[in-house]
Motif scaffolding. Sequence first.
Motif, PDB file in Angstrom:
ATOM      1  N   LEU A  82      41.057 -20.346-134.975  1.00  0.00           N
ATOM      2  CA  LEU A  82      41.648 -19.573-133.900  1.00  0.00           C
ATOM      3  C   LEU A  82      40.922 -19.932-132.611  1.00  0.00           C
ATOM      4  N   ASP A  83      41.642 -20.411-131.606  1.00  0.00           N
ATOM      5  CA  ASP A  83      41.006 -20.915-130.394  1.00  0.00           C
ATOM      6  C   ASP A  83      40.386 -19.799-129.552  1.00  0.00           C
ATOM      7  N   PHE A  84      41.061 -18.647-129.480  1.00  0.00           N
ATOM      8  CA  PHE A  84      40.524 -17.514-128.732  1.00  0.00           C
ATOM      9  C   PHE A  84      40.446 -16.298-129.643  1.00  0.00           C
ATOM     10  N   ARG A  85      39.529 -15.417-129.350  1.00  0.00           N
ATOM     11  CA  ARG A  85      39.423 -14.197-130.134  1.00  0.00           C
ATOM     12  C   ARG A  85      40.685 -13.349-129.957  1.00  0.00           C
ATOM     13  N   TRP A 116      32.391 -13.042-120.551  1.00  0.00           N
ATOM     14  CA  TRP A 116      32.066 -14.464-120.671  1.00  0.00           C
ATOM     15  C   TRP A 116      32.013 -14.907-122.132  1.00  0.00           C
ATOM     16  N   ILE A 117      31.848 -13.973-123.052  1.00  0.00           N
ATOM     17  CA  ILE A 117      31.927 -14.289-124.483  1.00  0.00           C
ATOM     18  C   ILE A 117      33.314 -13.974-125.026  1.00  0.00           C
ATOM     19  N   ALA A 118      33.866 -12.832-124.635  1.00  0.00           N
ATOM     20  CA  ALA A 118      35.163 -12.408-125.194  1.00  0.00           C
ATOM     21  C   ALA A 118      36.277 -13.381-124.850  1.00  0.00           C
ATOM     22  N   TYR A 119      36.235 -13.979-123.649  1.00  0.00           N
ATOM     23  CA  TYR A 119      37.315 -14.862-123.218  1.00  0.00           C
ATOM     24  C   TYR A 119      36.989 -16.352-123.367  1.00  0.00           C
ATOM     25  N   ALA A 120      35.851 -16.655-123.962  1.00  0.00           N
ATOM     26  CA  ALA A 120      35.494 -18.059-124.177  1.00  0.00           C
ATOM     27  C   ALA A 120      36.337 -18.643-125.300  1.00  0.00           C
ATOM     28  N   ARG A 121      36.624 -19.941-125.191  1.00  0.00           N
ATOM     29  CA  ARG A 121      37.365 -20.632-126.245  1.00  0.00           C
ATOM     30  C   ARG A 121      36.404 -21.013-127.350  1.00  0.00           C
ATOM     31  N   ARG A 122      36.790 -20.724-128.581  1.00  0.00           N
ATOM     32  CA  ARG A 122      35.932 -21.048-129.711  1.00  0.00           C
ATOM     33  C   ARG A 122      36.066 -22.524-130.094  1.00  0.00           C
ATOM     34  N   TYR A 123      35.061 -23.025-130.785  1.00  0.00           N
ATOM     35  CA  TYR A 123      35.080 -24.409-131.255  1.00  0.00           C
ATOM     36  C   TYR A 123      34.341 -24.465-132.589  1.00  0.00           C
ATOM     37  N   ASP A 124      34.493 -25.570-133.273  1.00  0.00           N
ATOM     38  CA  ASP A 124      33.925 -25.720-134.606  1.00  0.00           C
ATOM     39  C   ASP A 124      32.443 -26.086-134.505  1.00  0.00           C
ATOM     40  N   PRO A 125      31.522 -25.216-134.899  1.00  0.00           N
ATOM     41  CA  PRO A 125      30.096 -25.546-134.805  1.00  0.00           C
ATOM     42  C   PRO A 125      29.648 -26.549-135.859  1.00  0.00           C
ATOM     43  N   ALA A 126      30.522 -26.851-136.840  1.00  0.00           N
ATOM     44  CA  ALA A 126      30.160 -27.781-137.902  1.00  0.00           C
ATOM     45  C   ALA A 126      30.356 -29.239-137.499  1.00  0.00           C
ATOM     46  N   GLY A 222      42.504 -12.784-110.756  1.00  0.00           N
ATOM     47  CA  GLY A 222      42.901 -13.216-112.101  1.00  0.00           C
ATOM     48  C   GLY A 222      42.239 -12.363-113.165  1.00  0.00           C
ATOM     49  N   GLU A 223      42.621 -12.614-114.424  1.00  0.00           N
ATOM     50  CA  GLU A 223      42.040 -11.907-115.564  1.00  0.00           C
ATOM     51  C   GLU A 223      41.900 -12.875-116.726  1.00  0.00           C
ATOM     52  N   GLY A 224      40.964 -12.552-117.634  1.00  0.00           N
ATOM     53  CA  GLY A 224      40.799 -13.359-118.831  1.00  0.00           C
ATOM     54  C   GLY A 224      39.982 -14.615-118.632  1.00  0.00           C
ATOM     55  N   TYR A 225      39.189 -14.687-117.567  1.00  0.00           N
ATOM     56  CA  TYR A 225      38.380 -15.876-117.312  1.00  0.00           C
ATOM     57  C   TYR A 225      36.938 -15.619-117.740  1.00  0.00           C
ATOM     58  N   ARG A 364      20.882  -9.189-124.158  1.00  0.00           N
ATOM     59  CA  ARG A 364      22.147  -8.524-123.809  1.00  0.00           C
ATOM     60  C   ARG A 364      23.208  -8.794-124.888  1.00  0.00           C
ATOM     61  N   LEU A 365      23.232  -9.995-125.419  1.00  0.00           N
ATOM     62  CA  LEU A 365      24.218 -10.307-126.455  1.00  0.00           C
ATOM     63  C   LEU A 365      23.994  -9.480-127.710  1.00  0.00           C
ATOM     64  N   ARG A 366      22.738  -9.210-128.042  1.00  0.00           N
ATOM     65  CA  ARG A 366      22.446  -8.475-129.276  1.00  0.00           C
ATOM     66  C   ARG A 366      22.909  -7.026-129.208  1.00  0.00           C
ATOM     67  N   GLU A 367      23.234  -6.546-128.031  1.00  0.00           N
ATOM     68  CA  GLU A 367      23.768  -5.179-127.938  1.00  0.00           C
ATOM     69  C   GLU A 367      25.134  -5.086-128.608  1.00  0.00           C
ATOM     70  N   GLN A 368      25.841  -6.201-128.725  1.00  0.00           N
ATOM     71  CA  GLN A 368      27.080  -6.267-129.485  1.00  0.00           C
ATOM     72  C   GLN A 368      26.961  -7.482-130.412  1.00  0.00           C
ATOM     73  N   PRO A 369      26.466  -7.266-131.653  1.00  0.00           N
ATOM     74  CA  PRO A 369      26.155  -8.408-132.535  1.00  0.00           C
ATOM     75  C   PRO A 369      27.339  -9.324-132.807  1.00  0.00           C
ATOM     76  N   ASP A 370      28.563  -8.813-132.728  1.00  0.00           N
ATOM     77  CA  ASP A 370      29.717  -9.679-132.979  1.00  0.00           C
ATOM     78  C   ASP A 370      29.800 -10.818-131.970  1.00  0.00           C
ATOM     79  N   GLN A 371      29.162 -10.655-130.818  1.00  0.00           N
ATOM     80  CA  GLN A 371      29.191 -11.720-129.808  1.00  0.00           C
ATOM     81  C   GLN A 371      28.399 -12.944-130.235  1.00  0.00           C
ATOM     82  N   LEU A 372      27.520 -12.778-131.222  1.00  0.00           N
ATOM     83  CA  LEU A 372      26.700 -13.900-131.674  1.00  0.00           C
ATOM     84  C   LEU A 372      27.416 -14.747-132.724  1.00  0.00           C
ATOM     85  N   ARG A 373      28.573 -14.288-133.166  1.00  0.00           N
ATOM     86  CA  ARG A 373      29.325 -15.064-134.162  1.00  0.00           C
ATOM     87  C   ARG A 373      30.119 -16.155-133.456  1.00  0.00           C
ATOM     88  N   PRO A 374      30.193 -17.356-134.090  1.00  0.00           N
ATOM     89  CA  PRO A 374      30.943 -18.444-133.435  1.00  0.00           C
ATOM     90  C   PRO A 374      32.425 -18.171-133.428  1.00  0.00           C
TER      91      PRO A 374
END
Length: 374
Positions: A82-85, A116-126, A222-225, A364-374
């Motif tokens: 999935l490219d975006f969350r 900046w994390i919620a709207y970032a495009r995901r990529y394959d860390p492998a 704009g929104e979603g950037y 700051r990211l650890r305040e919402q641990p789901d943000q640390l998932r790729p």
Amino acid sequence: MADEPERAKAFVRWRLPKGLPSGPVAAYGLVIGLTAACAGLVYLQVDRPPPLVEEAAAAAPTPTQARPAGSLKLPFRRPHALDFRRLTLAERDDMVEVTSDGLRLPKISFDGWMPWIAYARRYDPAGPAARVGLLMINVGADEALMTRVIDELPGEVSLAFLPGTPDLPRWMKRAHAHNHETYLMMPVEDPEGLGERGIRSISPKADGAENVARLREAMARGEGYVGFVMPTPGPVSQSEAIARPLVQEIADRGLGLIEINPGPTPTAMYRLATDFGVGYARTSTVLDYKLARDGLDGNLDRLAEWTSEAWPGRPPRHDFGVLQPGDAAIDAIVAWHKRLAHQNAVSFVPIIGHFECRPACMARLREQPDQLRP
């Protein structure tokens, strides 16, 4: 008269043989018998219904078991990521603040999600550890070029839009639909005096509160950037007094920051981003520099070659280049992307894959641990 006995014999009336019943009972029996015989004949002439399925299956010959055909084993194929969350409407609304004057500004959600994390495009860390990326800046000045950029460039190419782009939210949604990560250009004052129509530029001559107000006006376009792109080093990025309220505002709203800085010295914006815990990326690679050897094609190939170089004891390299919209640039990137597909030395990832997150940022990211998932 001798013939009369013979003629009388020929017309002798037929009688039932002796022993057979006669009379009315016999007549009724004869009628019933004839009726039954006719019914039998009719039954034989009428088509019968086909046999039941079970009977037909039982009567059918048992088929011989087919021998399995040999086939080549297909290589493992990773499911399409999935490219975006997936964000619900409520989650998106929770990352928007509506001000008293009607501006819709990004903000950190109640659950701690930062845009900046919620709207970032995901990529394959492998993929390969060495990473390369492309950022096309100043998108939106030409609608025909903007259409080509969004529709034809690979989704890994991130796009930075001019805040003054007409109907910007629609274009950003279109960019997301084509898997592009999006940013806004920071509206800093151009040394040549040029500025976007309808946008008040951030100026070293204005005070901090006024520059923050101008930054918010750009935010609301704009929104979603993911965040802002600082185009060139200058007074705004090099003066801590000017940059501090701007970077503080970016940090408070959970946005990221990119600097295009060909110089070797870190700017005040970088130091402030580190202190405030802002996700930060920097590049000095300007790919469409006019005096470059072999032009843009050569720069793209050299970027991938430099990134793919591996040295014992050194971490894998990563770098991203920036360039302006143009027909030649679009064609060059499309051709380069096809060449890149035939190698496995580098990963082509969106710009989020080139961000750094220092200790204050990680806290700051650890305040919402789901943000640390790729």
